[in-house]
Design a protein around this motif. Structure first.
Motif, PDB file in Angstrom:
ATOM      1  N   ARG A   8      -5.024   4.182 -12.032  1.00  0.00           N
ATOM      2  CA  ARG A   8      -4.053   3.099 -11.818  1.00  0.00           C
ATOM      3  C   ARG A   8      -2.750   3.346 -12.571  1.00  0.00           C
ATOM      4  N   CYS A  23       2.431   8.440  -9.523  1.00  0.00           N
ATOM      5  CA  CYS A  23       2.121   9.092  -8.242  1.00  0.00           C
ATOM      6  C   CYS A  23       3.053   8.572  -7.167  1.00  0.00           C
ATOM      7  N   ARG A  65      -5.021   4.835  -4.121  1.00  0.00           N
ATOM      8  CA  ARG A  65      -5.256   5.577  -5.361  1.00  0.00           C
ATOM      9  C   ARG A  65      -6.715   6.001  -5.481  1.00  0.00           C
ATOM     10  N   VAL A  92      -6.579   9.091  -7.970  1.00  0.00           N
ATOM     11  CA  VAL A  92      -5.512   8.903  -8.946  1.00  0.00           C
ATOM     12  C   VAL A  92      -5.750   7.591  -9.683  1.00  0.00           C
ATOM     13  N   ASP A 101       4.890   4.098  -3.630  1.00  0.00           N
ATOM     14  CA  ASP A 101       3.805   4.147  -4.613  1.00  0.00           C
ATOM     15  C   ASP A 101       2.510   3.732  -3.934  1.00  0.00           C
TER      16      ASP A 101
END
Length: 572
Positions: free
Chosen positions: A481, A485, A474, A479, A468
């Motif tokens: 929080r 993903c 991120r 992306v 992760d």
């Protein structure tokens, strides 16, 4: 007792089959038959060697002519237990590959280039267990050589050669003889190093002198890795032997030199470009490896996003104008250009190239290398090409105003032109061309499109590790929080030699020009204004394409950031 293929099958001449299938023209068949009379070689191999018919097609045609099953070894991964049924020395000596085992009828399927070779079948039969029958299937000679290399790897007895060198003096005069014999241990050492680099799919070999030793490094997938350290005493022998192969002056050690030579390795013709450079500890050598069979990829094999690939095909559909590819040295520009030319290469068009130097020969394309000594530079070369009735022109690189103006003039007169330019991005093309003296009026309306690209390493599918992303990752990936993903990191295993990566792929951004862009260029608009218009038209930057590669698991974030600057994504 072995089961040989039936010899009573009514055979038809290979040439007749190729003509009936409309695979070859009568003229090409006549050329191949003439060559066969000179060499005595098999007709099928001559036709493949001349590039008239792909090896896979020839394999299937031969199988049909002999009433024999054919097989594509590129798609076969034999079980190690099946390989072990035939001694390795016989596999290498007779160039055969055990493919599969049928326990129900005790039948071992073996791929061969000549399924009618009874002597080889009998020798194999004599070295396997009694009661096992051999079933030969047809495969291409080069395919078999590649399969043997892929299945068994390269076993280089460097230690034995080095021991020979340590126990005797190096006769430098013996290295200058072009006899084709490999009795001299230094000659064998050089050949083993070259073969090893090719089999490891290296793009470059670096032979680097240090104070007390010689370092040998390979560039694999764009990254240098050290493979060997040799005693400094070997430097002079290595340099002399490689210079002799490349046709360079062995007496000149104070000035840089260039040369080139070719070798056949695993049935592949491999070209080596050699450059020497005097350094404080001796001559440094760099060899660029050019595999003619690996240089040209289909457009679909570049791994482009669907959006980018469709833009690329729309660009190539426009009959006149210039398409520019930009990126640093080693970013795959030549590979992309060759793939585009290969896509367009038909008997209906005349494609001509001007390169420095010609890297990969292509069928039906007239390729010319620039030659400053003959007053043939890029600008003069384009003038000459325009008198050869071309439809498509490749200009290896735009380096100055004269070359740029000649390339654009060719585009203005109804030709499709391809070329490269050194800039950091697709949008950087415009200030770069203006900087070298090209007027906005000439640029407007004559540029079909611009590509900018980099090469990034692909994660090894066998060992990549999912995780992760952390908060910083991120942000780089865009992306949130709470958004689910998962991305991957390199680990390393036997399949990738502990590196964690295998092969490379293209990360690209593309701009297809239209009247709106032409208007801005003619008005001398700033790069930011052109960028804003590109965004409105759906432009995807190289950074965004790189992020796509991370999110789909093709590459790691660390690898993408090594090649592409993602820092601006933190400002959003």
């Amino acid at each position: 007792m072995s089961k040989h293929p039936p010899l009573s099958v009514k055979r038809r001449r290979l040439g007749d089959l190729l003509l009936e299938a409309d695979i070859i023209t009568p003229d090409k068949l006549s050329i191949a038959l003439t060559e066969q009379k000179k060499t005595g070689e098999q007709l099928g191999r001559i036709i493949v060697k001349l590039g008239f018919v792909p090896e896979g097609v020839m394999r299937d045609i031969l199988g049909s002519a002999l009433g024999q099953e054919s097989m594509d070894l590129e798609k076969i991964r034999p079980d190690p237990k099946v390989l072990a049924m035939v001694p390795k020395k016989l596999i290498e000596r007779h160039q055969v590959v055990p493919v599969s085992w049928n326990s129900q009828n005790s039948e071992l399927t073996v791929a061969m280039a000549d399924t009618q070779n009874v002597a080889v079948i009998d020798k194999l039969q004599a070295h396997i267990h009694a009661g096992i029958n051999i079933r030969p299937v047809l495969a291409g000679q080069a395919e078999i050589a590649r399969a043997i290399q892929r299945l068994f790897g390269v076993e280089i007895s460097l230690e034995g050669v080095l021991h020979e060198l340590e126990t005797g003096s190096i006769d430098l005069e013996g290295l200058t003889e072009q006899t084709g014999q490999f009795s001299h241990p230094m000659v064998r050492l050089v050949e083993l190093l070259l073969t090893d680099a090719v089999h490891q799919e290296a793009s470059d070999i670096h032979i680097e002198p240090e104070l007390g030793f010689v370092r040998i490094r390979y560039r694999i997938d764009g990254v240098l890795s050290e493979v060997r350290n040799l005693h400094r005493d070997y430097l002079s022998g290595l340099v002399v032997r490689i210079k002799v192969l490349a046709g360079m002056n062995i007496a000149e050690i104070r000035a840089p030199q260039d040369g080139r030579f070719s070798m056949t390795i695993s049935s592949h013709a491999i070209d080596f470009r050699v450059a020497s450079q005097p350094t404080t500890h001796g001559e440094n050598l760099v060899l660029r490896i050019l595999d003619r069979n690996r240089g040209i990829l289909r457009l679909e094999e570049l791994g482009l996003a669907r959006h980018t690939l469709s833009i690329l095909k729309l660009m190539m559909a426009k009959p006149e104008g210039i398409i520019l590819v930009t990126g640093p040295t080693g970013s795959g520009k030549t590979t992309t250009l060759y793939s585009m030319l290969n896509f367009l290469n038909t008997e209906q068009v005349n494609i001509m190239t001007l390169e420095d130097p010609v890297e990969y020969p292509m069928q039906m394309i007239r390729q010319t290398a620039v030659n400053p000594a003959a007053n043939l530079d890029f600008a003069n070369g384009v003038r000459s090409l325009l008198r050869q009735d071309p439809d498509i022109i490749l200009v290896g690189e735009i380096r100055d105003k004269d070359t740029a103006q000649m390339a654009l003039r060719a585009a203005m007169t109804g030709h499709q032109v391809y070329s490269t330019l050194h800039t950091n991005s697709a949008l950087g093309i415009f200030p770069r061309l203006l900087d070298i003296g090209v007027s906005p009026e000439i640029l407007s309306g004559n540029i079909i499109g611009i590509l900018s690209q980099r090469l990034v390493r692909k994660l090894c599918p066998h060992c990549k590790q999912p995780h992760d992303p952390n908060p910083l990752e991120r942000r780089l990936l865009g992306v949130t929080r709470d958004e689910p993903c998962r991305i991957y990191s390199a680990v390393g295993c036997e399949k990738c030699h502990g590196i964690g990566f295998r092969g490379r792929m293209t990360v690209m951004e593309a701009i297809r020009m239209d009247e709106d862009f032409d208007m801005l260029i003619e008005q001398g608009a700033a790069k930011t204004a052109i960028g804003q218009l590109a965004r409105k038209k759906g432009f995807l930057s190289m950074a965004e394409d790189g992020v796509r590669r991370v999110l789909d698991g093709s590459s790691s974030l660390e690898e993408i950031t090594r090649v592409i600057d993602l820092s601006k994504r933190l400002e959003k």
